[in-house]
Design a protein around this motif. Structure first.
Motif, short mmCIF file in Angstrom:
data_model
loop_
_atom_site.label_atom_id
_atom_site.label_comp_id
_atom_site.label_asym_id
_atom_site.label_seq_id
_atom_site.Cartn_x
_atom_site.Cartn_y
_atom_site.Cartn_z
N VAL A 281 -5.22 26.96 23.58
CA VAL A 281 -4.51 26.25 22.53
C VAL A 281 -3.01 26.28 22.81
O VAL A 281 -2.31 25.30 22.62
N GLU A 282 -2.54 27.38 23.33
CA GLU A 282 -1.11 27.48 23.66
C GLU A 282 -0.74 26.48 24.75
O GLU A 282 0.33 25.90 24.72
N VAL A 283 -1.66 26.28 25.67
CA VAL A 283 -1.41 25.29 26.72
C VAL A 283 -1.32 23.91 26.09
O VAL A 283 -0.44 23.11 26.42
N ALA A 284 -2.22 23.65 25.15
CA ALA A 284 -2.22 22.34 24.50
C ALA A 284 -0.97 22.14 23.65
O ALA A 284 -0.48 21.05 23.49
N PHE A 285 -0.44 23.22 23.14
CA PHE A 285 0.67 23.12 22.20
C PHE A 285 1.90 22.50 22.86
O PHE A 285 2.31 22.89 23.93
N GLY A 286 2.44 21.51 22.20
CA GLY A 286 3.65 20.87 22.73
C GLY A 286 3.33 19.72 23.67
O GLY A 286 4.21 18.93 23.98
N LYS A 287 2.09 19.60 24.10
CA LYS A 287 1.76 18.53 25.04
C LYS A 287 0.84 17.49 24.40
O LYS A 287 0.77 16.36 24.85
N THR A 288 0.13 17.86 23.40
CA THR A 288 -0.74 16.89 22.71
C THR A 288 -0.51 17.06 21.21
O THR A 288 0.23 17.93 20.77
N ASP A 289 -1.17 16.22 20.46
CA ASP A 289 -1.04 16.32 19.01
C ASP A 289 -2.13 17.16 18.38
O ASP A 289 -2.26 17.22 17.18
N GLU A 290 -2.95 17.79 19.18
CA GLU A 290 -4.09 18.50 18.62
C GLU A 290 -3.71 19.79 17.91
O GLU A 290 -4.53 20.47 17.35
N ARG A 291 -2.43 20.11 17.99
CA ARG A 291 -1.99 21.31 17.28
C ARG A 291 -1.81 21.06 15.79
O ARG A 291 -1.54 21.98 15.03
N ASN A 292 -1.88 19.81 15.34
CA ASN A 292 -1.77 19.55 13.90
C ASN A 292 -2.95 20.16 13.17
O ASN A 292 -4.08 20.06 13.61
#
Ligand SMILES: [Fe+2]
Ligand SMILES: [Fe+2]
Length: 358
Positions: free
Chosen positions: A28-39
């Protein structure tokens, strides 16, 4: 600037968001900042003040406020990732009150994280609450956001341990407003050291969300809308690029921005407090940003109570206030101005003038 999902996209992509929540945190940290899936969203319920009368009787009005917040939370779509409870489950900290409150809260569909309130604490210094709910301060990570829960309602050791003959005497003193025998809330040195150690493990570009019961800012001391060591806590949070602090206790809409920190208060499900300067006529430091509640009917005791749903849109909070019998409001971080703003009433010309009732 990162691209944001609008509400509709968020609703349609809810499945993807949910799937992300089951991934190990590192992914999830990898995804954070690169996609919108952190919403993601969570619900925030606070200050129910469940009050025991005798036997199995409780003050019905406070029960009903909490029951309705729970029912509406369970109907949410997308389902909130978790629920925060902001403190003051009980009125006098009695085990009957905590048990009854937790029985009602057990109907929530989802994990609940709890914050300690002074009404939960001062009868037995948090012993029963801790037995039921675990540690009084802790942290966890969720979709790239670091969440911290503090017990901000501690006070001086002598006041807690030596000044009063009984736990109930101590509780009743702390429950009063404008009480010269009272004592200011604080996080305290032990917990500040814990916070320092906890934050040492978090990178400065990780969004940090802090929950406290009292505001981690100084607004009005007479009602403990105040945390004595707020400045020290703020100093620990200052190195982070994005910090959001949520709090209960004040039973009213307040929001503020101090440096990198956004502050949002929760409404209570029990009763609304007036704004300090309107009632105590004493000097207060109400945040200038705050557009105060418009109470359509101050004689209706449920007006200005409610619960809140929070969108953590790319690490910033949009606070959606759901009022029992009044216009819902949204206070969200505005990238352009760099502070939280009411999406409808922030501009002076859009505000509803206060109503006079005689
Ligand atoms: Fe409260
Ligand atoms: Fe409180």
């Amino acid at each position: 600037m990162s691209k944001r999902m609008n509400r509709r996209e968020f609703l349609t992509r809810g499945g993807a968001v949910l799937a992300a929540s089951t991934l190990p945190l590192s992914l999830v940290e990898v995804a954070f900042g690169k996609t919108d899936e952190r919403n993601f969203t969570f619900a925030f319920i606070s200050d129910s003040h469940i009050t025991h009368i005798r036997g199995n009787e409780f003050v019905r009005n406070w029960d009903r406020g909490l029951v309705r917040a729970i029912a509406e939370t369970n109907l949410l779509s997308p389902k909130p990732d978790f629920i925060m409870y902001g403190g003051d489950i009980a009125q006098l900290g009695k085990p009957e009150e905590i048990d009854h409150g937790l029985e009602l809260l057990s109907k929530l569909n989802g994990d609940v994280h709890y914050v300690m309130g002074e009404h939960d604490y001062y009868l037995d210094l948090g012993e029963y609450w801790e037995k039921q709910l675990g540690p009084q301060w802790y942290s966890f990570d969720h979709k790239g956001v670091h969440f911290i829960v503090l017990n901000s309602i501690l006070t001086y050791d002598d006041w807690m341990h030596k000044k009063w003959d009984s736990g109930m005497a101590r509780m009743l003193q702390m429950a009063r407003l404008d009480n010269p025998q009272g004592s200011p809330f604080m996080v305290g040195e032990t917990q500040r050291q814990w916070l320092k150690d906890d934050l040492a493990k978090v990178s400065h570009d990780t969004p940090v969300v802090v929950f406290s019961h009292s505001p981690l800012q100084k607004i009005y001391k007479g009602w403990n809308f105040w945390t004595e060591d707020a400045d020290d806590v703020q100093a620990l949070l200052k190195p982070f690029s994005k910090v959001t602090v949520f709090y209960g206790h004040v039973h009213q809409i307040q929001y503020n921005q101090i440096d990198n920190m956004s502050f949002h208060a929760a409404m209570a499900t029990a009763w609304p407090w007036p704004y300090p300067q309107s009632y105590a006529q004493a000097k207060s430091f109400m945040p200038k940003l705050t557009v105060q509640m418009n109470r359509a009917d101050p004689f209706f005791e449920r007006d200005a109570t409610g619960w809140q749903f929070i969108d953590m849109d790319t690490g910033d909070a949009a606070m959606k206030y759901n009022l029992y019998d009044n216009q819902n409001r949204t206070v969200a971080y505005n990238d352009a101005s760099g502070k939280p703003e009411d999406q409808r009433y922030q501009a002076a010309e859009n505000r509803i003038p206060p109503q006079d009732h005689y």
